[in-house]
Design a protein around this motif. Structure first.
Motif, short mmCIF file in Angstrom:
data_model
loop_
_atom_site.label_atom_id
_atom_site.label_comp_id
_atom_site.label_asym_id
_atom_site.label_seq_id
_atom_site.Cartn_x
_atom_site.Cartn_y
_atom_site.Cartn_z
N GLY A 372 0.79 -1.23 0.00
CA GLY A 372 0.00 0.00 0.00
C GLY A 372 0.82 1.28 0.00
N VAL A 373 2.00 1.24 -0.53
CA VAL A 373 2.86 2.43 -0.59
C VAL A 373 2.52 3.21 -1.86
CG1 VAL A 373 5.26 3.18 -0.97
CG2 VAL A 373 4.73 1.40 0.74
N ASN A 374 2.60 4.54 -1.77
CA ASN A 374 2.39 5.37 -2.95
C ASN A 374 3.65 6.17 -3.21
OD1 ASN A 374 1.47 7.41 -4.81
ND2 ASN A 374 -0.61 6.78 -4.24
N ILE A 375 4.22 6.03 -4.38
CA ILE A 375 5.43 6.78 -4.71
C ILE A 375 5.05 7.78 -5.80
CG2 ILE A 375 7.78 6.64 -5.66
CD1 ILE A 375 8.07 3.96 -4.22
N GLY A 376 5.20 9.07 -5.50
CA GLY A 376 4.69 10.12 -6.38
C GLY A 376 5.50 10.30 -7.64
N ALA A 377 4.95 11.13 -8.52
CA ALA A 377 5.55 11.37 -9.82
C ALA A 377 6.95 11.95 -9.67
CB ALA A 377 4.69 12.33 -10.62
N GLY A 378 7.86 11.46 -10.43
CA GLY A 378 9.21 12.03 -10.48
C GLY A 378 10.08 11.70 -9.29
N SER A 379 9.63 10.85 -8.38
CA SER A 379 10.46 10.51 -7.23
C SER A 379 11.42 9.39 -7.59
CB SER A 379 9.58 10.08 -6.05
OG SER A 379 8.98 11.25 -5.50
N ILE A 380 12.61 9.47 -6.99
CA ILE A 380 13.60 8.44 -7.29
C ILE A 380 14.33 7.99 -6.04
CG2 ILE A 380 14.01 9.31 -9.64
CD1 ILE A 380 16.69 10.46 -8.55
N THR A 381 14.84 6.76 -6.12
CA THR A 381 15.77 6.30 -5.10
C THR A 381 17.17 6.59 -5.63
OG1 THR A 381 15.78 4.13 -6.12
CG2 THR A 381 14.25 4.45 -4.30
N CYS A 404 10.61 13.56 -5.06
CA CYS A 404 11.48 13.36 -3.89
C CYS A 404 12.71 12.55 -4.31
CB CYS A 404 10.74 12.57 -2.81
SG CYS A 404 9.42 13.53 -2.06
N GLN A 405 13.80 12.76 -3.57
CA GLN A 405 14.97 11.91 -3.73
C GLN A 405 15.19 11.20 -2.41
OE1 GLN A 405 15.74 15.57 -4.25
NE2 GLN A 405 14.50 15.15 -6.06
N GLY A 421 9.00 17.23 -3.16
CA GLY A 421 10.24 17.97 -3.36
C GLY A 421 11.29 17.75 -2.28
N SER A 422 11.13 16.75 -1.43
CA SER A 422 12.08 16.53 -0.34
C SER A 422 13.26 15.68 -0.79
CB SER A 422 11.40 15.81 0.83
OG SER A 422 10.44 16.66 1.42
N THR A 423 14.42 16.01 -0.23
CA THR A 423 15.58 15.14 -0.39
C THR A 423 15.82 14.48 0.95
OG1 THR A 423 16.52 16.62 -2.04
CG2 THR A 423 18.04 15.08 -0.99
N ILE A 424 15.59 13.18 1.02
CA ILE A 424 15.61 12.47 2.29
C ILE A 424 16.95 11.76 2.45
CG2 ILE A 424 14.47 10.64 3.64
CD1 ILE A 424 12.78 13.21 3.26
N THR A 425 17.74 12.21 3.39
CA THR A 425 19.06 11.62 3.59
C THR A 425 19.15 10.87 4.91
OG1 THR A 425 19.80 13.69 4.55
CG2 THR A 425 20.26 13.37 2.20
N GLN A 426 18.14 11.08 5.79
CA GLN A 426 18.10 10.35 7.06
C GLN A 426 16.77 9.62 7.17
OE1 GLN A 426 18.81 13.36 10.12
NE2 GLN A 426 20.19 14.30 8.62
N ASP A 427 16.73 8.59 8.00
CA ASP A 427 15.52 7.82 8.15
C ASP A 427 14.34 8.73 8.52
OD1 ASP A 427 17.12 5.71 7.62
OD2 ASP A 427 16.94 4.75 9.59
N ALA A 428 13.19 8.46 7.90
CA ALA A 428 11.98 9.24 8.19
C ALA A 428 11.10 8.40 9.12
CB ALA A 428 11.25 9.57 6.90
N PRO A 429 10.77 8.94 10.30
CA PRO A 429 10.03 8.13 11.28
C PRO A 429 8.63 7.73 10.80
CG PRO A 429 10.66 10.28 12.19
CD PRO A 429 11.05 10.29 10.76
N ALA A 430 8.18 6.61 11.32
CA ALA A 430 6.84 6.11 10.99
C ALA A 430 5.79 7.12 11.43
CB ALA A 430 6.60 4.77 11.68
N GLY A 431 4.74 7.24 10.63
CA GLY A 431 3.57 8.01 11.04
C GLY A 431 3.76 9.50 11.11
N GLN A 432 4.89 10.03 10.70
CA GLN A 432 5.11 11.48 10.77
C GLN A 432 5.25 12.04 9.36
OE1 GLN A 432 8.27 12.73 13.35
NE2 GLN A 432 7.81 11.14 14.86
N LEU A 433 5.03 13.37 9.25
CA LEU A 433 5.31 14.07 7.99
C LEU A 433 6.76 14.54 8.02
CD1 LEU A 433 4.52 15.54 5.33
CD2 LEU A 433 3.83 17.48 6.75
N THR A 434 7.51 14.21 7.04
CA THR A 434 8.89 14.69 6.93
C THR A 434 9.00 15.51 5.66
OG1 THR A 434 9.71 12.75 8.10
CG2 THR A 434 11.32 13.95 6.76
N VAL A 435 9.51 16.74 5.82
CA VAL A 435 9.69 17.61 4.64
C VAL A 435 11.11 18.14 4.71
CG1 VAL A 435 8.66 19.49 3.30
CG2 VAL A 435 7.38 18.47 5.18
N SER A 436 11.81 18.21 3.61
CA SER A 436 13.17 18.73 3.68
C SER A 436 13.39 19.91 2.74
CB SER A 436 14.19 17.64 3.33
OG SER A 436 14.20 17.46 1.93
#
Ligand code: UD1
Ligand code: CA
Length: 455
Positions: A372-381, A404-405, A421-436
């Motif tokens: 049930g994960v949703n990965i938005g347009a233009g996001s990459i690993t 997102c990256q 538009g977030s660049t995620i370089t550290q683990d993002a906690p469960a159940g929270q909104l993370t924006v960078s």
């Protein structure tokens, strides 16, 4: 009493106009001799010997270790070729002679030929052709038995009218074969040692020669030119298409599918036009493959739909998934039931959980994606740091906004939301909104450069 298989492959194949030896030409994704070797191996024979001559090094290099190459220094005829390959065989060993440039002979036909040789002194594979020109003709006696073979070059007008031809494939015991081959002369129109003269010799010594016919004429068609290669490829594709239809698959056009390997399909699978299947592919019940897809070494479970122009390599795809149009699955992707990969999505070495969606313009590589994960347009690993490949873990129910990256190694917890538009370089906690991304600001009183003149 063992079975030995001799494959003749020393000829030049001049009419192919190729630098490569003819037997290495490709038919349905495999070399001509590769097809013959596959059939030969199905009999688990004592030995497989390939007679090489022209382009010997290249042909040798293409042979598996379990196959012996025998060098025939001069191409002095099929009889001479076989003579080179008989050394060390026991007199009552059965020898099956095949041609490296007759690639599509089927297992059932070879089994029938070997079986016939057990009850006669020689078994010959023959076929009746509308146009027998160029082939050796089968001369039968008054009671219908095979008496001899006459080569086209040596035949009388009357013999040329015979439509039953020698395919060249035969089976007999090594002892008598060696004895007759040793006694051949080259007193004929081509000045060659004809293997076919063995037939007359078997008869002259009171032996019996039985003929066996293939189920399909294309099984015994040889390849001497690229035109013949192309025609044989079409005949084979047509045959594979008919087999799929017989298994209950729908082909939008049986003339517009290419199978270069082994494709199997359960009932009600549907394949649109222009698709290419390579390696081993299985389509489950009701799978739909849109037009112009390329699918290699993959298993696609029931109900999944692959839309136009998708490319799938070594995929393990669950039920009721949706892929493409224009999706690219590189090797090592597992899609669980109901997952979705949309257009211009590239995946590689990833495990994507049930019902997860990667709908537009995304790259997911070296990743474990939950359900049930949703990965938005233009996001990459970002899986590659220039030295190592690192893993991205996205847990169940996470939502990755657009563009997102995710810089691996990194983990996005269950139910986490990542702002667009977030660049995620550290683990993002469960159940929270993370924006960078940086906060949006607007500059009051800003002027267009053109309006700043003279200020
Ligand atoms: C041969 C048969 C002919 C048959 C036809 C079927 C003989 C004399 N004639 O004729 O009755 O109708 O095949 O296609 O056998 N080869 C060698 N070494 C040689 C000569 C040939 O390895 O010295 C190999 C070739 O690479 C080829 C096969 O034997 O794979 C047949 O040789 P080819 O010259 O094509 O025989 P044909 O004249 O066509
Ligand atoms: Ca030939």
């Amino acid at each position: 009493m063992g079975l030995n298989i001799i494959i003749l492959a020393a000829g030049e194949g001049r009419r192919m106009r190729s630098r490569r030896p003819k037997v290495l030409a490709d038919l349905a994704g495999q070399s001509l001799i590769g097809h013959v070797l596959d059939r030969a191996r199905e009999f688990a024979p004592e030995r497989i010997r390939v007679v090489v001559g022209h382009g010997a090094d290249a042909v040798r290099a293409a042979l598996p270790d379990t196959v012996e190459a025998v060098y025939q220094p001069q191409q002095r005829g099929t009889g001479d070729a076989v003579a080179h390959a008989l050394e060390g065989l026991a007199a009552d060993d059965l020898v099956l002679v095949l041609y490296g440039d007759v690639p599509l002979v089927q297992t059932a036909t070879l089994a029938a030929l070997a079986d016939a040789a057990a009850h006669a002194d020689c078994a010959l594979l023959t076929v009746a052709l509308g146009d027998p020109r160029g082939y050796g003709r089968i001369v039968r006696g008054e009671t219908g038995g095979i008496e001899r073979i006459v080569e086209d070059h040596d035949a009388s007008a009357e013999e040329r009218a015979i439509r039953e031809i020698n395919t060249g494939l035969l089976a007999m015991r090594a002892g008598p074969l060696a004895q007759h081959v040793a006694a051949l002369d080259r007193d004929n129109a081509q000045g060659e040692y004809y293997l076919t003269d063995v037939i007359g010799r078997v008869r002259a010594s009171g032996g019996r020669v039985d003929g066996v016919q293939p189920d399909f004429a294309w099984e015994v068609q040889g390849v001497n030119s690229r035109a013949q290669l192309a025609a044989l490829e079409r005949a084979w594709q047509r045959h594979l298409a008919e087999r799929l239809l017989g298994d209950g698959a729908t082909l939008r056009d049986p003339e517009r599918i290419d199978v270069r390997g082994n494709l199997t399909a359960d009932p009600d699978a549907m394949i649109d036009v222009g698709c290419v299947f390579e390696g081993v592919v299985h389509l489950g019940e009701g799978v739909e493959i849109g037009p112009h897809c390329v699918i290699r070494d993959s298993v696609i479970a029931a109900g999944t739909r692959v839309h136009a122009h998708s490319v799938i390599e070594s995929g393990d795809i669950g039920r009721d998934c949706e892929i493409g149009p224009f999706a690219r699955m590189r090797p090592g992707v597992r899609l669980a039931e109901g997952a979705k990969l949309g257009n211009f999505v590239e995946t590689k070495n990833a495990d994507i959980g049930p019902g997860s969606k990667v709908n537009h313009l995304a790259y997911v590589g070296d990743s474990d994606v939950g359900r049930g994960v949703n990965i938005g347009a233009g996001s990459i690993t970002c899986n590659y740091d220039g030295r190592n490949k690192n893993r991205t873990i996205i847990e169940d129910g996470a939502f990755i906004g657009s563009d997102c990256q995710l810089v691996a190694p990194v983990r996005v917890g269950a139910g986490a939301w990542i702002g667009a538009g977030s660049t995620i370089t550290q683990d993002a906690p469960a159940g929270q909104l993370t924006v960078s991304r940086t906060r949006q600001k607007s500059i009051p009183g800003w002027k267009h450069p053109a309006d700043r003149e003279g200020e």
